[in-house]
Design a protein around this motif. Structure first.
Motif, mmCIF file in Angstrom:
data_model
loop_
_atom_site.group_PDB
_atom_site.id
_atom_site.type_symbol
_atom_site.label_atom_id
_atom_site.label_comp_id
_atom_site.label_asym_id
_atom_site.label_seq_id
_atom_site.Cartn_x
_atom_site.Cartn_y
_atom_site.Cartn_z
ATOM 1 N N THR A 174 0.730 -1.272 0.096
ATOM 2 C CA THR A 174 -0.065 -0.039 0.014
ATOM 3 C C THR A 174 0.992 1.181 0.088
ATOM 4 N N PRO A 175 0.526 2.158 -0.988
ATOM 5 C CA PRO A 175 1.560 3.400 -1.077
ATOM 6 C C PRO A 175 1.294 4.237 0.376
ATOM 7 N N GLY A 176 2.538 4.457 0.763
ATOM 8 C CA GLY A 176 2.409 5.416 2.115
ATOM 9 C C GLY A 176 2.803 4.461 3.043
ATOM 10 N N VAL A 177 2.885 3.240 3.329
ATOM 11 C CA VAL A 177 3.145 2.322 4.507
ATOM 12 C C VAL A 177 4.564 2.356 4.590
ATOM 13 N N SER A 178 5.221 2.592 5.752
ATOM 14 C CA SER A 178 6.619 2.600 5.881
ATOM 15 C C SER A 178 6.892 1.158 6.766
ATOM 16 N N THR A 179 6.402 0.827 7.708
ATOM 17 C CA THR A 179 6.670 -0.371 8.438
ATOM 18 C C THR A 179 5.390 -0.966 9.115
ATOM 19 N N ILE A 180 5.391 -2.220 9.150
ATOM 20 C CA ILE A 180 4.373 -2.689 9.916
ATOM 21 C C ILE A 180 4.931 -3.131 11.436
ATOM 22 N N LEU A 226 -3.726 -4.994 13.891
ATOM 23 C CA LEU A 226 -2.526 -4.410 13.036
ATOM 24 C C LEU A 226 -2.196 -3.070 13.484
ATOM 25 N N GLN A 227 -1.056 -2.876 13.524
ATOM 26 C CA GLN A 227 -0.474 -1.577 13.799
ATOM 27 C C GLN A 227 0.692 -1.397 12.693
ATOM 28 N N PHE A 228 0.658 -0.263 12.212
ATOM 29 C CA PHE A 228 1.607 0.194 11.161
ATOM 30 C C PHE A 228 1.942 1.920 11.069
ATOM 31 N N ALA A 246 1.388 6.798 13.413
ATOM 32 C CA ALA A 246 1.172 5.308 13.614
ATOM 33 C C ALA A 246 -0.132 5.204 13.711
ATOM 34 N N PHE A 247 -0.788 3.982 13.232
ATOM 35 C CA PHE A 247 -2.016 3.687 13.403
ATOM 36 C C PHE A 247 -2.334 2.244 14.059
#
Length: 115
Positions: free
Chosen positions: A77-83, A101-103, A110-111
């Protein structure tokens, strides 16, 4: 990055123009959740888009496969840097998966999501 916001039922919101659009981290969060909920062969423009939920949830003892499929979707997914955390909380006998899920996004936000 900008997308039209969705309501609590996953439907597009209309009536206030660009005021209902999401940007940056919130946009990425919505895209991640939408992509996780998408089924393979369900979008006419890209039949390979989404997760193969029918096959994954139809088999027993394949938690690792489910987690890898979700991990792939999230990281693509564009814009995700890390899980930061990915956990399969449960898969019911009715083939319903519960995912924690946390990313972190490229915007530094962070979400934490339960899907």
């Amino acid at each position: 990055m900008r997308v039209s916001g969705l309501d609590e039922n996953g439907d597009w919101r209309f009536g206030k123009g660009k005021a209902l659009y999401l940007t940056n981290g919130d946009c990425v969060r919505q895209n991640v959740v939408t992509r996780i909920r998408s089924f393979v062969n369900d979008w006419f423009a890209d039949m390979s888009h989404g997760v193969d939920w029918f096959n994954l949830l139809g088999k027993r003892k394949n938690e690792t496969q489910i987690l890898r499929a979700i991990e792939k979707i999230v990281l693509e997914t564009p814009g995700v840097s890390t899980i930061d955390l990915l956990r399969l909380k449960s898969v019911s006998k009715d083939r319903v998966a519960s995912i924690e899920l946390q990313f972190t996004t490229i915007y530094g936000k962070a979400f934490a999501e339960s899907v």
